[in-house]
Design an enzyme around this catalytic site. Structure first.
Site, mmCIF file in Angstrom:
data_model
loop_
_atom_site.group_PDB
_atom_site.id
_atom_site.type_symbol
_atom_site.label_atom_id
_atom_site.label_comp_id
_atom_site.label_asym_id
_atom_site.label_seq_id
_atom_site.Cartn_x
_atom_site.Cartn_y
_atom_site.Cartn_z
ATOM 1 N N ARG A 74 0.757 -1.248 0.029
ATOM 2 C CA ARG A 74 0.041 0.026 0.015
ATOM 3 C C ARG A 74 0.875 1.369 0.132
ATOM 4 O O ARG A 74 1.719 1.330 0.892
ATOM 5 C CB ARG A 74 -0.807 0.014 1.153
ATOM 6 C CG ARG A 74 -1.556 1.272 1.353
ATOM 7 C CD ARG A 74 -2.778 1.076 2.685
ATOM 8 N NE ARG A 74 -3.390 2.521 2.674
ATOM 9 C CZ ARG A 74 -3.305 3.291 3.736
ATOM 10 N NH1 ARG A 74 -2.567 2.981 4.712
ATOM 11 N NH2 ARG A 74 -3.851 4.551 3.753
ATOM 12 N N HIS A 118 -2.802 10.977 0.979
ATOM 13 C CA HIS A 118 -2.163 10.767 2.326
ATOM 14 C C HIS A 118 -1.435 12.070 2.794
ATOM 15 O O HIS A 118 -0.429 11.941 2.721
ATOM 16 C CB HIS A 118 -1.325 9.555 2.270
ATOM 17 C CG HIS A 118 -1.041 8.875 3.572
ATOM 18 N ND1 HIS A 118 -1.057 7.693 3.739
ATOM 19 C CD2 HIS A 118 -0.490 9.299 4.836
ATOM 20 C CE1 HIS A 118 -0.781 7.338 5.096
ATOM 21 N NE2 HIS A 118 -0.482 8.442 5.810
ATOM 22 N N GLU A 163 -7.056 8.420 6.363
ATOM 23 C CA GLU A 163 -7.449 9.110 7.757
ATOM 24 C C GLU A 163 -8.049 10.430 7.765
ATOM 25 O O GLU A 163 -7.308 11.315 8.182
ATOM 26 C CB GLU A 163 -6.179 9.027 8.718
ATOM 27 C CG GLU A 163 -5.681 7.553 9.108
ATOM 28 C CD GLU A 163 -4.613 7.397 9.815
ATOM 29 O OE1 GLU A 163 -3.938 8.529 10.504
ATOM 30 O OE2 GLU A 163 -4.032 6.511 10.135
ATOM 31 N N ASN A 290 -7.003 1.630 9.951
ATOM 32 C CA ASN A 290 -5.734 1.785 10.662
ATOM 33 C C ASN A 290 -5.870 1.573 12.230
ATOM 34 O O ASN A 290 -6.527 2.436 12.816
ATOM 35 C CB ASN A 290 -5.193 3.101 10.174
ATOM 36 C CG ASN A 290 -4.922 3.349 8.885
ATOM 37 O OD1 ASN A 290 -4.989 2.032 8.056
ATOM 38 N ND2 ASN A 290 -4.368 4.548 8.514
ATOM 39 N N TYR A 292 -3.996 1.420 15.791
ATOM 40 C CA TYR A 292 -2.800 1.358 16.568
ATOM 41 C C TYR A 292 -3.117 1.131 18.376
ATOM 42 O O TYR A 292 -2.325 0.564 19.027
ATOM 43 C CB TYR A 292 -2.116 2.828 16.438
ATOM 44 C CG TYR A 292 -1.490 2.809 14.969
ATOM 45 C CD1 TYR A 292 -0.162 2.235 14.743
ATOM 46 C CD2 TYR A 292 -2.084 3.460 14.021
ATOM 47 C CE1 TYR A 292 0.339 2.352 13.665
ATOM 48 C CE2 TYR A 292 -1.874 3.522 12.663
ATOM 49 C CZ TYR A 292 -0.488 2.982 12.343
ATOM 50 O OH TYR A 292 0.131 3.026 11.255
ATOM 51 N N GLU A 348 -3.324 -0.702 8.085
ATOM 52 C CA GLU A 348 -2.065 -0.047 8.970
ATOM 53 C C GLU A 348 -2.357 -0.557 10.119
ATOM 54 O O GLU A 348 -3.290 -0.530 10.883
ATOM 55 C CB GLU A 348 -2.047 1.523 9.049
ATOM 56 C CG GLU A 348 -1.395 2.226 7.772
ATOM 57 C CD GLU A 348 -1.304 3.821 8.230
ATOM 58 O OE1 GLU A 348 -0.994 4.248 9.421
ATOM 59 O OE2 GLU A 348 -1.565 4.534 6.975
#
Ligand code: IFM
Length: 442
Positions: A74, A118, A163, A290, A292, A348
């Site tokens: 990606r 991005h 995002e 994504n 985290y 991600e």
């Protein structure tokens, strides 16, 4: 763990974070180039001028992907490389770069997933208000169409935005990211126009009717949990859950912004015009997740949003983020339960640790290895319970420019010696490669 045969095993990057040479071959300036060259914005005064020099070393980087056994990659396109002024005149040399990249990826059996935005808006468009200007949605769709026409015969997986929440909140509201604004009205407008731009790009792809093309949006998600049973803690956790997890997905899947956030922002509600929500609801093919960390939240009248995050007794990464693998399972299950059968990709997931080269010239990063393993376990748990998960992309392929933190945060599978540009696979990279090889042999 036995992931499906056609599961995508990848790593992710973004243009400004790795490419370097931001103005080469006729590229226009992006807002990140301008922002990082503004004194005081980035830790240590770092910029993306060189980054990982991927713009020149991309063949070597594909070779690393091949060695790791990745079957997917990606990356994002730098809008200002292909449209230096953001619209109008096309820079063929910029397009050629991505054409070659895609060709060599495919020659190596690596499926490209292309992110169109991005965060590196052409600076010329920021001068006209950027995403706070409603026109930006159409500019984005024109750019998207250019890319679909240029790469659509070979690229089948497209992500519109990366995002959008971060763009809105860190770029327009808190000023930590480009364009460095602190303006709630502009942030609210930008958020809405990002969604419109996303949807217009989806429509542009559909209009071209390219066989096999799939398009989705990539969102940063994570559990927002109350610190206690106290109703005030519950209320702030709900607000944050709606703000982070639902603010961009509810409009797409339900056709409205989440109510608690709307009440909270009051007069700064997004500028929705008649017909907007129908456009925004244009069906998509997947959601990119994504993931985290999570947040545990408590009510706090003295904090800006009436809440604070409560530190947990757990391992934290160099970003100060709690390592909470179970949150990946929770968020995947929540997505599936809330928005139905739409396919999901983990676009991600990764961790920054203080990696160093040891005396043998190796990078021993057991914490990252364990991070990946534990998150894959949770992803697999969700998959086994029926969540339509299609792929996993580790963030990031290599250490890179971590936005306002410059080069101080290393997320990579490949260690990058920024002096020499040498790439050194970390222990976690060897582990991931072995894991992928096992999965592909099953
Ligand atoms: O580096 C970023 C990436 O650009 C977007 N998602 C989070 C990563 C780590 O902060």
């Amino acid at each position: 763990m036995r992931f499906p045969k056609d599961f995508l095993w990848g790593a992710a990057t973004a243009a400004y974070q790795i490419e370097g040479s931001p103005l080469a071959d006729g590229a226009g300036m992006s807002i990140w180039h301008r922002f990082s060259h503004t004194p005081g914005t980035i830790l240590n005064g770092d910029t993306g001028d060189v980054a990982c020099d991927h713009y020149r070393r991309w063949r070597e980087d594909i070779e690393w992907m091949r060695r790791l056994g990745l079957n997917a990659y990606r990356f994002s396109v730098a809008w200002a490389r292909v449209l230096p002024e953001g619209r109008g005149r096309v820079n063929t040399k910029g397009l050629d770069f991505y054409q070659r990249l895609v060709d060599v990826l495919l020659q190596n059996g690596i499926t490209p997933m292309v992110t169109l935005y991005h965060w590196d808006l052409p600076a010329a468009l920021q001068d006209e208000g950027g995403w706070a200007n409603r026109e930006c949605a159409s500019w984005f769709a024109e750019y998207a169409e250019l890319m679909f026409r240029a790469l659509g015969d070979r690229v089948k997986l497209w992500a519109t935005l990366n995002e959008p929440w971060v763009v809105m909140a860190l770029g327009y509201l808190m000023g930590q990211h480009a364009p460095g604004m602190r303006d709630i009205g502009a942030a609210s407008r930008a958020g809405h126009h990002l969604l419109l731009g996303h949807a217009l790009a989806v429509q542009a792809l559909r209009a071209l009717d390219i066989p096999g093309a799939q398009i989705g949006i990539v969102t940063n998600l994570g559990p927002q949990q109350p610190a206690s049973e106290n109703p005030q803690d519950q209320a702030v956790a709900l607000l944050w859950h709606q703000f982070i997890n639902q603010y961009f997905l509810d409009p797409i899947f339900v056709g409205e912004y989440p109510q608690t956030v709307l009440s909270f922002v009051g007069e700064f509600a997004p500028p929705v015009r008649s017909g907007d929500m129908e456009v925004i609801q244009t069906p998509i093919d997947f959601i990119g997740v994504n993931y985290y960390t999570r947040n545990v939240l408590a009510y706090d009248a003295d904090s800006p949003f009436g809440s604070r995050t409560v530190p947990q007794q757990a391992l934290h990464t160099e970003m100060g983020w709690e390592v909470y693998p179970q949150g990946l399972y929770e968020i995947l299950k929540w997505l599936h339960g809330t928005y139905g059968a739409v396919p999901l990709y983990i676009t991600e997931n990764g961790a920054a640790f203080a990696d160093t080269l040891n005396e043998n010239g190796e990078v021993d990063d057991p914490l990252r290895e364990e991070y990946i393993r534990a998150h894959l376990e949770q992803a697999y748990r969700a998959l086994e319970e029926g969540v339509p998960l299609k792929g996993y992309f580790y963030w990031s392929l290599m250490d890179n420019f971590e936005w306002a933190f410059g080069y101080s945060r290393r997320f990579g599978l490949l260690y990058v010696d920024f002096e020499t540009q040498r790439r050194i696979p970390k222990r976690s990279a060897h582990w991931y490669a072995q894991f992928i090889a096992q999965q592909r042999a099953i």
